[in-house]
Design a protein around this motif. Structure first.
Motif, PDB file in Angstrom:
ATOM      1  N   ARG A  94      15.186  38.979  10.589  1.00 32.67           N
ATOM      2  CA  ARG A  94      15.592  37.965  11.558  1.00 32.67           C
ATOM      3  C   ARG A  94      16.367  38.574  12.721  1.00 32.67           C
ATOM      4  NH1 ARG A  94      17.392  33.256   7.174  1.00 32.67           N
ATOM      5  NH2 ARG A  94      15.385  32.129   7.190  1.00 32.67           N
ATOM      6  N   LYS A 120      11.164  32.024   6.182  1.00 30.54           N
ATOM      7  CA  LYS A 120      11.714  32.687   5.001  1.00 30.54           C
ATOM      8  C   LYS A 120      10.715  33.667   4.390  1.00 30.54           C
ATOM      9  CE  LYS A 120      14.780  28.922   3.522  1.00 30.54           C
ATOM     10  NZ  LYS A 120      15.120  28.008   2.395  1.00 30.54           N
ATOM     11  N   ASN A 121       9.452  33.543   4.791  1.00 32.51           N
ATOM     12  CA  ASN A 121       8.394  34.426   4.316  1.00 32.51           C
ATOM     13  C   ASN A 121       7.592  34.895   5.522  1.00 32.51           C
ATOM     14  OD1 ASN A 121       8.709  33.747   1.315  1.00 32.51           O
ATOM     15  ND2 ASN A 121       8.314  31.727   2.187  1.00 32.51           N
ATOM     16  N   GLY A 124       9.278  35.886  -0.018  1.00 33.45           N
ATOM     17  CA  GLY A 124      10.592  35.822  -0.648  1.00 33.45           C
ATOM     18  C   GLY A 124      11.370  37.114  -0.561  1.00 33.45           C
ATOM     19  N   GLU A 141      14.321  39.887  -0.177  1.00 33.32           N
ATOM     20  CA  GLU A 141      15.730  39.870  -0.563  1.00 33.32           C
ATOM     21  C   GLU A 141      16.590  39.446   0.631  1.00 33.32           C
ATOM     22  OE1 GLU A 141      16.981  40.443  -3.543  1.00 33.32           O
ATOM     23  OE2 GLU A 141      14.992  40.778  -4.402  1.00 33.32           O
ATOM     24  N   PRO A 142      17.748  38.806   0.366  1.00 35.02           N
ATOM     25  CA  PRO A 142      18.591  38.311   1.468  1.00 35.02           C
ATOM     26  C   PRO A 142      18.896  39.354   2.548  1.00 35.02           C
ATOM     27  CG  PRO A 142      19.386  37.442  -0.606  1.00 35.02           C
ATOM     28  CD  PRO A 142      18.301  38.419  -0.954  1.00 35.02           C
ATOM     29  N   ASP A 143      19.198  40.586   2.143  1.00 33.55           N
ATOM     30  CA  ASP A 143      19.500  41.627   3.136  1.00 33.55           C
ATOM     31  C   ASP A 143      18.280  41.948   3.988  1.00 33.55           C
ATOM     32  OD1 ASP A 143      22.081  41.752   2.223  1.00 33.55           O
ATOM     33  OD2 ASP A 143      21.814  43.624   1.091  1.00 33.55           O
ATOM     34  N   ASP A 144      17.110  41.996   3.370  1.00 35.58           N
ATOM     35  CA  ASP A 144      15.880  42.258   4.121  1.00 35.58           C
ATOM     36  C   ASP A 144      15.562  41.097   5.060  1.00 35.58           C
ATOM     37  OD1 ASP A 144      15.551  44.693   2.926  1.00 35.58           O
ATOM     38  OD2 ASP A 144      13.913  44.086   1.609  1.00 35.58           O
ATOM     39  N   LEU A 145      15.740  39.874   4.574  1.00 36.82           N
ATOM     40  CA  LEU A 145      15.468  38.705   5.405  1.00 36.82           C
ATOM     41  C   LEU A 145      16.374  38.695   6.627  1.00 36.82           C
ATOM     42  CD1 LEU A 145      14.045  36.020   5.897  1.00 36.82           C
ATOM     43  CD2 LEU A 145      15.711  34.934   4.366  1.00 36.82           C
ATOM     44  N   LEU A 146      17.639  38.991   6.435  1.00 34.37           N
ATOM     45  CA  LEU A 146      18.570  39.029   7.571  1.00 34.37           C
ATOM     46  C   LEU A 146      18.180  40.131   8.539  1.00 34.37           C
ATOM     47  CD1 LEU A 146      21.135  38.040   8.971  1.00 34.37           C
ATOM     48  CD2 LEU A 146      22.436  39.640   7.526  1.00 34.37           C
ATOM     49  N   PRO A 152      18.608  29.284  10.921  1.00 36.63           N
ATOM     50  CA  PRO A 152      19.452  29.814   9.843  1.00 36.63           C
ATOM     51  C   PRO A 152      20.892  29.966  10.334  1.00 36.63           C
ATOM     52  CG  PRO A 152      17.489  31.178  10.207  1.00 36.63           C
ATOM     53  CD  PRO A 152      17.595  30.258  11.361  1.00 36.63           C
ATOM     54  N   ASN A 153      21.808  30.025   9.389  1.00 39.13           N
ATOM     55  CA  ASN A 153      23.213  30.235   9.754  1.00 39.13           C
ATOM     56  C   ASN A 153      23.366  31.522  10.560  1.00 39.13           C
ATOM     57  OD1 ASN A 153      24.061  27.944   8.418  1.00 39.13           O
ATOM     58  ND2 ASN A 153      24.474  29.023   6.492  1.00 39.13           N
TER      59      ASN A 153
END
Length: 228
Positions: A124, A177-178, A114, A116-121, A161-162
């Protein structure tokens, strides 16, 4: 002598699994407390071993009480005991996880659950640009033997993802996502005298993965540091 996971701890959890009520726990509170004391000694041994090659900032022992507020399952207690070992400093990302559960369900693992959104982006985008390094880490013989060579696919998006193409050659990684890997243990392995050493060895295999992801998450796409 190196403390291990006592057989009595597995036996207590097995009994809890079929007597998961507050009344039963109240009657066996001393047994529970004794088990917790021994498990905390075991976690301390793992922390000590990890600190030889890494730096651990915090050991979190998860509560045995379940949060049942929004769950259809109203049983009050977890039927396992688990702990996480967080690395120290903003330059060290990732955490180690250990779960003790009878019925050959114990496991360990590590990674980024899980993010954070910034880390996930950022992750990716790195995989979109070049996934050769992470694929080499996942496919390294020792790592693959213990962790299977792939990330768990919990909650992965179905297509892309978008902002990413479903035809990207690295979409199998980008859609995640993980970024977590795990290894399972039998009950006999958990109560073996060398279990602490095995856990530490398996955790140490995660270091190239952690070091790579730490580098990704502390730099921009040009490789420049974003740390203060």
């Amino acid at each position: 002598m190196t403390p291990g996971v006592p057989k009595s701890s597995l036996e207590f959890l097995a009994k809890l699994a079929i007597n998961n009520t507050k009344d039963w726990m109240d009657e066996h509170r001393k047994e529970y407390q004794s088990s917790e004391k021994e498990l905390k000694k075991f976690y301390a041994e793992i922390e000590k071993g990890l600190n030889i090659t890494d730096e651990i900032a915090k050991v979190k022992v998860f509560r045995i009480n379940r949060d049942i507020r929004f769950s259809k399952d109203k049983t009050p207690y977890n039927m396992h005991r688990s702990a996480s070992f967080s690395r120290a400093g903003v330059q060290r990302r990732g955490s180690y996880y250990l779960r003790i559960e009878p019925g050959n369900k114990s496991r360990l693992g590590g990674g980024f659950f899980g993010p954070e959104p910034d880390d996930l982006l950022r992750i990716r985008k790195e995989f979109e640009m070049d996934a050769s390094e992470i694929r080499a880490i996942l496919s390294a013989p020792k790592f693959k033997k213990i962790y299977g060579g792939v990330f768990n696919t919990w909650n992965a998006v179905k297509t892309a993802p978008n902002g990413f193409s479903k035809d990207d050659p690295n979409i199998d990684l980008i859609r995640l996502k993980n970024f977590v890997v795990t290894h399972n243990f039998t009950d006999s392995e958990v109560v073996a005298p060398n279990f602490a050493e095995i856990v530490i060895e398996h955790f140490e295999l995660l270091r190239p993965f952690f070091d790579y992801m730490s580098d990704v998450l502390t730099t921009d796409l040009n490789g420049a540091s974003i740390l203060p």
